[in-house]
Design a protein around this motif. Structure first.
Motif, PDB file in Angstrom:
ATOM      1  N   PHE A  58       7.172  62.437  37.740  1.00  0.00           N
ATOM      2  CA  PHE A  58       5.823  62.687  37.215  1.00  0.00           C
ATOM      3  C   PHE A  58       5.688  64.144  36.820  1.00  0.00           C
ATOM      4  CE2 PHE A  58       1.384  63.729  37.395  1.00  0.00           C
ATOM      5  CZ  PHE A  58       0.703  62.588  36.995  1.00  0.00           C
ATOM      6  N   LEU A  76       1.885  56.280  32.062  1.00  0.00           N
ATOM      7  CA  LEU A  76       3.070  55.809  32.776  1.00  0.00           C
ATOM      8  C   LEU A  76       2.882  54.378  33.261  1.00  0.00           C
ATOM      9  CD1 LEU A  76       3.915  59.023  34.831  1.00  0.00           C
ATOM     10  CD2 LEU A  76       5.313  58.033  33.003  1.00  0.00           C
ATOM     11  N   TYR A  99      10.771  57.478  36.900  1.00  0.00           N
ATOM     12  CA  TYR A  99      10.548  56.557  35.797  1.00  0.00           C
ATOM     13  C   TYR A  99      11.796  56.543  34.916  1.00  0.00           C
ATOM     14  CZ  TYR A  99       5.669  56.743  37.232  1.00  0.00           C
ATOM     15  OH  TYR A  99       4.506  56.665  37.959  1.00  0.00           O
TER      16      TYR A  99
END
Length: 325
Positions: A58, A76, A99
């Motif tokens: 993040f 996201l 991610y």
């Protein structure tokens, strides 16, 4: 399949364009629009792009883009829900998750490279800020979008289309109105990349859909307004921005517009968006619209390396930048 499709020509008369006017109460069942629904704003494009620059945490996305934290969280989550990102554990400690692009997400790479190539060609003075290296042929290269079947450049002026009988579907509810968080033409984010320059002109859902109407032969304000059901003030603003960005020029009387060479060049990214949606969002379904060569044979867009002519896959491309974040 071809027997059940109605063939049309981009340059043909209105009578030969059954795709031109949207019937009342209907809308286009368009694979291209499915991709736009996911990537239909600049922040979503840029967050996905940073994943190709190896952003995982993040904090990586937040620091590189200077994006508001709440907007980043929403974006996201959207990309995870769409199957473009997946959450995976980072490192052996397993205390943090990152991610990562899925196969579906990696297959968006040609779309991003085509937007980068457009920006390098039309919007970037001097040396491009990003140099691409193709591991397969050990060469520096520029992205090219061609038809896989014949190797010719993708150009809407040199192809025909075909639409299926079920191309028109009942109109869905209008999406919630979203206020643009930046001024038209303003580059957002922190990376001086040609993708950002391109998105500063076209990086929202309405602008993509307006451009799509031009490739369907609609050039007048009233035609676009009727087909999209867009508010007149939004349409006027987007058209004004496209003219200022050099993608459109105004015709006689100010109610009709024409694509410039720059505008026609944006057909390639949109064609790749359609191909991506047909593959990942509509698997096993006969396409509702097909690109055709002069002999009526289906065409599929493909992004290739300018040096070797082979596809440039995300895992086989490296880069160097001429800038620092």
């Amino acid at each position: 399949m071809a027997a059940s499709l109605a063939s049309i020509s981009v340059a043909g008369e209105e009578a030969t364009r059954p795709d031109k006017a949207v019937p009342r109460g209907r809308e286009r069942d368009c694979a291209m629009a499915d991709t736009i629904a996911i990537l239909g704003d600049t922040w979503t494009f840029l967050v996905a792009r940073e994943a190709f620059f190896s952003a995982r945490r993040f904090s990586d996305f937040h620091e590189r883009l200077a994006i508001p934290r709440a907007t980043l969280t929403t974006t996201l989550d959207k990309l995870v829900e769409a199957g473009i990102f997946e959450l995976r554990e980072l490192g052996e400690a397993r205390r943090w998750k990152g991610y990562f692009l899925t196969e579906r997400g990696l297959d968006l790479y040609p779309v991003f490279l085509s937007l980068l190539a457009f920006g390098d060609r039309w919007l970037q003075p001097g040396c491009p800020p990003l140099a691409l290296f193709h591991l397969d042929c050990r060469s520096w290269f520029s992205p090219r979008v061609v038809w896989a079947e014949n190797g010719e450049p993708v150009d809407a002026r040199r192809v025909s289309f075909a639409i299926a009988p079920d191309y028109w579907r009942p109109a869905s509810a209008a999406p919630a109105r979203q206020r643009r968080p930046w001024r038209d033409g303003q580059v957002v984010g922190r990376r001086p990349c040609s993708v950002e320059r391109t998105l500063s002109i076209i990086g929202d859902r309405w602008t993509f859909l307006i451009l799509r109407e031009f490739f369907h032969g609609n050039t007048r304000f009233d035609e676009i307004h009727q087909n999209l059901g867009i508010a007149t003030n939004i349409l006027s603003g987007r058209l004004k921005n496209l003219v200022a960005g050099g993608l459109l020029e105004r015709g006689w009387g100010g109610t009709a517009y024409a694509l410039t060479p720059e505008g026609w060049d944006l057909f390639a990214p949109l064609a790749l968006m359609k191909a991506w949606a047909d593959r990942w969002l509509r698997p096993g379904r006969v396409p509702t619209m097909t690109f055709l060569d002069p002999a009526g044979r289906p065409l599929t867009p493909r992004l290739i390396c300018s040096a070797c002519g082979e596809p440039a896959h995300a895992r086989r491309v490296r880069f160097i930048t001429a800038y620092h974040l």
